[in-house]
Design a protein around this motif. Sequence first.
Motif, PDB file in Angstrom:
ATOM      1  N   PHE A  26       1.277  -1.177   0.079  1.00 40.21           N
ATOM      2  CA  PHE A  26      -0.125   0.018   0.214  1.00 40.21           C
ATOM      3  C   PHE A  26       0.817   0.964   0.304  1.00 40.21           C
ATOM      4  O   PHE A  26       0.800   2.114  -0.599  1.00 40.21           O
ATOM      5  CB  PHE A  26      -1.100  -0.148   0.737  1.00 40.21           C
ATOM      6  CG  PHE A  26      -2.009   1.544   1.456  1.00 40.21           C
ATOM      7  CD1 PHE A  26      -3.072   1.534   0.560  1.00 40.21           C
ATOM      8  CD2 PHE A  26      -1.496   2.691   2.079  1.00 40.21           C
ATOM      9  CE1 PHE A  26      -3.694   2.135   0.100  1.00 40.21           C
ATOM     10  CE2 PHE A  26      -2.230   3.211   1.963  1.00 40.21           C
ATOM     11  CZ  PHE A  26      -3.437   3.522   1.815  1.00 40.21           C
ATOM     12  N   VAL A  50      -5.087   9.102  -0.872  1.00 45.33           N
ATOM     13  CA  VAL A  50      -5.122   7.145  -0.347  1.00 45.33           C
ATOM     14  C   VAL A  50      -6.462   6.468  -0.436  1.00 45.33           C
ATOM     15  O   VAL A  50      -5.981   5.319  -0.717  1.00 45.33           O
ATOM     16  CB  VAL A  50      -4.919   7.966   1.174  1.00 45.33           C
ATOM     17  CG1 VAL A  50      -5.575   7.073   2.122  1.00 45.33           C
ATOM     18  CG2 VAL A  50      -3.365   7.987   2.208  1.00 45.33           C
ATOM     19  N   PHE A  51      -6.773   7.294  -0.860  1.00 51.48           N
ATOM     20  CA  PHE A  51      -8.133   7.033  -1.745  1.00 51.48           C
ATOM     21  C   PHE A  51      -8.411   6.534  -3.288  1.00 51.48           C
ATOM     22  O   PHE A  51      -8.441   4.646  -3.032  1.00 51.48           O
ATOM     23  CB  PHE A  51      -9.557   7.777  -1.759  1.00 51.48           C
ATOM     24  CG  PHE A  51     -10.549   7.562  -2.514  1.00 51.48           C
ATOM     25  CD1 PHE A  51     -11.335   6.528  -2.144  1.00 51.48           C
ATOM     26  CD2 PHE A  51     -10.787   7.822  -3.486  1.00 51.48           C
ATOM     27  CE1 PHE A  51     -12.486   6.294  -2.266  1.00 51.48           C
ATOM     28  CE2 PHE A  51     -12.116   6.992  -4.136  1.00 51.48           C
ATOM     29  CZ  PHE A  51     -13.159   6.172  -3.586  1.00 51.48           C
ATOM     30  N   SER A  54      -5.960   2.880  -1.896  1.00 52.06           N
ATOM     31  CA  SER A  54      -6.377   1.978  -1.687  1.00 52.06           C
ATOM     32  C   SER A  54      -7.280   1.424  -2.954  1.00 52.06           C
ATOM     33  O   SER A  54      -7.690  -0.346  -2.651  1.00 52.06           O
ATOM     34  CB  SER A  54      -7.560   2.142  -0.789  1.00 52.06           C
ATOM     35  OG  SER A  54      -8.868   3.806  -0.956  1.00 52.06           O
ATOM     36  N   SER A  57      -4.574  -1.533  -4.507  1.00 50.95           N
ATOM     37  CA  SER A  57      -4.226  -2.203  -3.850  1.00 50.95           C
ATOM     38  C   SER A  57      -6.000  -2.988  -4.090  1.00 50.95           C
ATOM     39  O   SER A  57      -5.809  -4.758  -4.053  1.00 50.95           O
ATOM     40  CB  SER A  57      -4.560  -1.666  -2.517  1.00 50.95           C
ATOM     41  OG  SER A  57      -2.679  -0.565  -2.741  1.00 50.95           O
ATOM     42  N   VAL A  58      -6.860  -2.911  -4.146  1.00 52.28           N
ATOM     43  CA  VAL A  58      -8.317  -3.335  -4.083  1.00 52.28           C
ATOM     44  C   VAL A  58      -8.141  -4.129  -4.937  1.00 52.28           C
ATOM     45  O   VAL A  58      -8.374  -5.146  -5.110  1.00 52.28           O
ATOM     46  CB  VAL A  58      -9.530  -3.127  -3.575  1.00 52.28           C
ATOM     47  CG1 VAL A  58     -10.847  -3.653  -3.678  1.00 52.28           C
ATOM     48  CG2 VAL A  58      -9.461  -2.481  -1.658  1.00 52.28           C
TER      49      VAL A  58
END
Length: 68
Positions: A26, A50-51, A54, A57-58
């Motif tokens: 991350f 950060v959003f 993420s 990453s997801v």
Amino acid sequence: MIKDLSNLVVTAVASGLLIVMGLVYFIITLWIVKIGSGILGYTPDGNWAVFAASLISVGTMIGSAIQK
């Protein structure tokens, strides 16, 4: 009894290792998002960076989970 305890230890160590690897992935993804947006001349708020990291990453985790 001993086998159950050793299985528990292995599970705990594997879980800890996966958490650390996820955090490292991350952080690297967040760094790539910040560098990429800087190259394009954008300065996103930290929350949006950060959003975005993420979501990447997801998406990567889901994509690798459904691969054969």
